[in-house]
Design an enzyme around this catalytic site. Structure first.
Site, mmCIF file in Angstrom:
data_model
loop_
_atom_site.group_PDB
_atom_site.id
_atom_site.type_symbol
_atom_site.label_atom_id
_atom_site.label_comp_id
_atom_site.label_asym_id
_atom_site.label_seq_id
_atom_site.Cartn_x
_atom_site.Cartn_y
_atom_site.Cartn_z
ATOM 1 N N VAL A 181 0.550 -0.973 -0.047
ATOM 2 C CA VAL A 181 0.119 -0.145 -0.070
ATOM 3 C C VAL A 181 0.833 1.469 -0.396
ATOM 4 O O VAL A 181 1.831 1.116 0.675
ATOM 5 C CB VAL A 181 -0.513 0.196 0.943
ATOM 6 C CG1 VAL A 181 -1.612 0.829 1.248
ATOM 7 C CG2 VAL A 181 -1.504 -1.507 1.326
ATOM 8 N N VAL A 228 1.159 5.355 -1.114
ATOM 9 C CA VAL A 228 0.314 7.286 -1.188
ATOM 10 C C VAL A 228 1.728 7.898 -1.865
ATOM 11 O O VAL A 228 2.866 7.875 -0.894
ATOM 12 C CB VAL A 228 0.036 7.572 -0.571
ATOM 13 C CG1 VAL A 228 -0.885 9.143 -1.129
ATOM 14 C CG2 VAL A 228 -1.640 6.856 -0.169
ATOM 15 N N ARG A 241 -1.614 12.180 3.441
ATOM 16 C CA ARG A 241 -1.926 12.996 4.354
ATOM 17 C C ARG A 241 -3.763 13.728 4.009
ATOM 18 O O ARG A 241 -3.471 14.985 4.528
ATOM 19 C CB ARG A 241 -1.481 13.686 5.501
ATOM 20 C CG ARG A 241 -0.234 12.982 6.242
ATOM 21 C CD ARG A 241 -0.603 11.526 7.378
ATOM 22 N NE ARG A 241 0.234 10.999 7.493
ATOM 23 C CZ ARG A 241 0.747 10.051 7.725
ATOM 24 N NH1 ARG A 241 0.843 9.521 5.735
ATOM 25 N NH2 ARG A 241 1.988 9.683 8.185
ATOM 26 N N LEU A 268 -5.274 7.085 2.123
ATOM 27 C CA LEU A 268 -5.607 5.626 1.578
ATOM 28 C C LEU A 268 -6.833 5.396 2.599
ATOM 29 O O LEU A 268 -7.536 4.052 2.484
ATOM 30 C CB LEU A 268 -4.382 5.519 2.989
ATOM 31 C CG LEU A 268 -4.480 4.223 3.887
ATOM 32 C CD1 LEU A 268 -3.860 3.175 2.925
ATOM 33 C CD2 LEU A 268 -3.479 4.272 5.153
ATOM 34 N N TYR A 285 -3.517 -0.463 10.603
ATOM 35 C CA TYR A 285 -4.638 -0.817 9.704
ATOM 36 C C TYR A 285 -5.935 -1.053 11.047
ATOM 37 O O TYR A 285 -7.119 -1.847 10.462
ATOM 38 C CB TYR A 285 -4.081 -2.619 8.738
ATOM 39 C CG TYR A 285 -3.446 -2.209 8.043
ATOM 40 C CD1 TYR A 285 -3.605 -1.284 6.726
ATOM 41 C CD2 TYR A 285 -2.306 -2.037 7.962
ATOM 42 C CE1 TYR A 285 -2.758 -0.957 5.970
ATOM 43 C CE2 TYR A 285 -1.336 -1.499 6.824
ATOM 44 C CZ TYR A 285 -1.804 -0.925 5.640
ATOM 45 O OH TYR A 285 -0.958 -0.620 4.724
ATOM 46 N N PHE A 332 2.706 -12.399 1.131
ATOM 47 C CA PHE A 332 2.441 -11.664 0.286
ATOM 48 C C PHE A 332 2.997 -10.320 -0.568
ATOM 49 O O PHE A 332 2.248 -9.682 0.089
ATOM 50 C CB PHE A 332 0.838 -12.869 -0.011
ATOM 51 C CG PHE A 332 -0.167 -12.691 0.680
ATOM 52 C CD1 PHE A 332 -0.342 -10.803 0.935
ATOM 53 C CD2 PHE A 332 0.307 -13.318 2.362
ATOM 54 C CE1 PHE A 332 -0.885 -11.500 1.656
ATOM 55 C CE2 PHE A 332 -0.918 -12.835 2.756
ATOM 56 C CZ PHE A 332 -1.530 -12.034 2.776
HETATM 57 C C1 LIG Z 1 0.422 4.997 4.744
HETATM 58 C C2 LIG Z 1 0.154 5.711 4.034
HETATM 59 C C3 LIG Z 1 -0.153 5.065 2.623
HETATM 60 C C4 LIG Z 1 -0.415 6.907 3.631
HETATM 61 O O1 LIG Z 1 -1.754 7.038 3.236
HETATM 62 P P1 LIG Z 1 -2.213 8.586 3.300
HETATM 63 O O2 LIG Z 1 -2.923 8.702 1.980
HETATM 64 O O3 LIG Z 1 -1.442 9.420 3.695
HETATM 65 O O4 LIG Z 1 -3.386 7.882 4.295
HETATM 66 P P2 LIG Z 1 -3.782 8.866 4.823
HETATM 67 O O5 LIG Z 1 -4.349 10.786 4.253
HETATM 68 O O6 LIG Z 1 -5.758 8.207 4.125
HETATM 69 O O7 LIG Z 1 -4.570 8.002 6.367
HETATM 70 C C5 LIG Z 1 -5.543 7.827 7.044
HETATM 71 C C6 LIG Z 1 -5.767 7.521 8.419
HETATM 72 O O8 LIG Z 1 -4.227 6.210 8.240
HETATM 73 C C7 LIG Z 1 -3.283 7.782 9.277
HETATM 74 N N1 LIG Z 1 -1.829 7.230 8.704
HETATM 75 C C8 LIG Z 1 -1.668 7.957 8.214
HETATM 76 N N2 LIG Z 1 -0.210 7.184 7.712
HETATM 77 C C9 LIG Z 1 0.157 6.704 9.310
HETATM 78 C C10 LIG Z 1 1.178 6.104 9.357
HETATM 79 N N3 LIG Z 1 2.275 6.018 8.665
HETATM 80 N N4 LIG Z 1 0.910 5.647 10.737
HETATM 81 C C11 LIG Z 1 0.351 5.685 11.139
HETATM 82 N N5 LIG Z 1 -1.027 5.991 10.626
HETATM 83 C C12 LIG Z 1 -1.377 6.925 9.373
HETATM 84 C C13 LIG Z 1 -3.996 9.286 9.169
HETATM 85 O O9 LIG Z 1 -3.564 9.208 10.334
HETATM 86 C C14 LIG Z 1 -5.255 9.369 9.206
HETATM 87 O O10 LIG Z 1 -5.320 8.707 10.072
HETATM 88 P P3 LIG Z 1 -7.324 10.052 10.618
HETATM 89 O O11 LIG Z 1 -8.045 9.706 9.958
HETATM 90 O O12 LIG Z 1 -7.350 9.604 11.520
HETATM 91 O O13 LIG Z 1 -5.999 10.916 10.885
HETATM 92 C C15 LIG Z 1 1.155 6.232 3.167
HETATM 93 O O14 LIG Z 1 1.515 7.519 4.208
HETATM 94 C C16 LIG Z 1 2.926 5.745 2.732
HETATM 95 O O15 LIG Z 1 2.364 5.928 1.294
HETATM 96 N N6 LIG Z 1 3.507 5.781 3.461
HETATM 97 C C17 LIG Z 1 4.906 5.005 2.585
HETATM 98 C C18 LIG Z 1 4.190 3.710 2.624
HETATM 99 C C19 LIG Z 1 3.885 2.345 3.901
HETATM 100 O O16 LIG Z 1 4.308 2.882 4.529
HETATM 101 N N7 LIG Z 1 3.218 1.823 3.833
HETATM 102 C C20 LIG Z 1 2.322 1.194 4.433
HETATM 103 C C21 LIG Z 1 2.786 -0.502 4.396
HETATM 104 S S1 LIG Z 1 2.036 -1.171 5.461
#
Ligand SMILES: CC(C)(COP(=O)(O)OP(=O)(O)OC[C@H]1O[C@@H](n2cnc3c(N)ncnc32)[C@H](O)[C@@H]1OP(=O)(O)O)[C@@H](O)C(=O)NCCC(=O)NCCS
Length: 332
Positions: A9, A11, A17, A21, A50, A332
């Site tokens: 996953v 972004v 933010r 996601l 998650y 996976f």
């Molecule tokens: C993690 C990631 C996918 C989040 O995407 P995003 O579009 O910024 O997330 P969103 O804006 O939809 O946030 C959704 C919720 O998740 C939380 N969140 C986002 N990133 C987070 C993180 N790294 N850890 C914990 N919570 C996180 C946000 O606070 C938000 O919660 P809220 O609505 O209560 O404030 C993005 O930061 C990313 O690509 N990170 C690098 C790759 C990665 O770590 N992927 C996950 C692998 S398990």
């Protein structure tokens, strides 16, 4: 049962933010439901993400790093049969049936197609080697039939003329306790190496009780699979129960509200009900108990399940009990 597998996953850093996601998680649940997949499973790189989307930590995963001189067995066991090295291109018909037999008895293992074997397990791409040796496949044969297998790499190193190298076990399993024991004794017996390492083992791995020095395994545990019940009714109908009892669970599901409500769960079926609830919890807690990796009682002690009728925790745990810890042997 069909399940959605979620992986990688991401972004773009320029768009984080802003809710992407969250939107992806919702549309992925929509799509999985349309495909008739009642649960979604994933391995998380970040364990913080998650839970808010209804996933529960459903299994634990262990790794070992054991000095070979401390791999002595607790008891000498006669293990008929012998190991044979098999070229990767000949391995699938020998080992896929073993995997299938183990998977049928183990919650958390998923079915592997031939394409999966060929593309994921039976290839030795240079970037996967790191500093290690070639991928080897050994099968344990009893009366000419393959009953256990191991994939491993030999990472040889020397210091002052002595080996400091290790054997890295990519995957090893057998379809009975004897042959599982035999294939691990084979791996421990490959000499000229200092240590044996393995990852993604089940927390109830037989090595914990079959070695004389279990502490020397350096058995390290962290979370494994996360499970999200997309359709509580279909998901809980698809799993078995150890008793004839039934229980009413009041489920909260903020992210996917149509799961919310009281569900009667049991061998006789799973359905929405107006009856008084025995337990109350968030859908993520159902993910934790779904494969039998955690109990309702554990969740109650962590303040994640409420017992509304005395004795309900024990009854629910008797129903959801599993003889084996859930195990998914690969990311996976
Ligand atoms: C993690 C990631 C996918 C989040 O995407 P995003 O579009 O910024 O997330 P969103 O804006 O939809 O946030 C959704 C919720 O998740 C939380 N969140 C986002 N990133 C987070 C993180 N790294 N850890 C914990 N919570 C996180 C946000 O606070 C938000 O919660 P809220 O609505 O209560 O404030 C993005 O930061 C990313 O690509 N990170 C690098 C790759 C990665 O770590 N992927 C996950 C692998 S398990």
């Amino acid at each position: 049962m069909k399940a959605a597998g979620v992986t990688v996953v991401g972004v773009l850093p320029t768009h984080r933010r802003r809710g992407y996601l969250r939107a992806m998680m919702r549309s992925q649940l929509d799509a999985a439901q349309a495909r008739g997949e009642p649960v979604a499973v994933l391995w998380a790189t970040e364990d913080t993400i998650y839970g808010q989307f209804g996933y529960g930590m459903a299994s634990m995963s262990a790794e070992i790093d054991v000095p070979r001189e401390h791999t002595g067995a607790f008891a000498q066991i006669d293990t008929p049969g012998q190991a044979r090295l098999v070229p990767l291109e000949e391995a699938e018909p020998l080992i896929a049936p073993i995997y299938e037999r183990v998977a049928r008895a183990t919650p958390g293992m998923f079915a592997r197609t031939s394409a999966w074997w060929q593309d994921r397990l039976l290839v030795d791409r240079p970037w996967q080697r790191g500093s290690g040796g070639a991928l080897r496949c050994a099968v344990w044969e009893v009366d000419g039939s393959a009953t256990a297998y191991a994939f491993y790499r030999v990472n040889q190193m020397f210091e002052h003329g002595n080996s400091t190298g290790n054997i890295f076990v990519v995957e090893a399993m057998g379809d009975s306790p004897q042959v599982t024991h035999a294939i691990w004794r084979f791996l421990f017996g490959i000499d000229w190496l200092a240590r044996v390492k393995a990852v993604f083992l089940p927390v109830d791995h037989p090595l914990l009780l079959s070695l004389k020095a279990p502490r020397r395994l350096n058995f390290l545990v962290r979370e494994g699979l996360w499970v999200r019940l997309i359709d509580v009714g279909a998901a809980l109908s698809a799993r078995g129960y150890a008793t004839d009892d039934s229980i009413v669970i009041d489920v909260a599901d903020e992210f996917w509200p149509w799961n919310a409500g009281r569900w009667r769960v049991g061998r006789g079926g799973v359905e929405k009900t107006a009856a008084e609830a025995d337990l109350a919890c968030d859908v993520s807690s159902l993910g934790c108990v779904y494969l039998g990796g955690f109990t309702f009682a554990q969740l109650a002690r962590s303040m994640r399940v409420r017992e509304l009728r005395a004795g309900a925790l024990a009854r629910a745990d008797a129903m959801f009990r599993s003889d084996r810890a859930p195990w998914c042997p690969e990311v996976f």
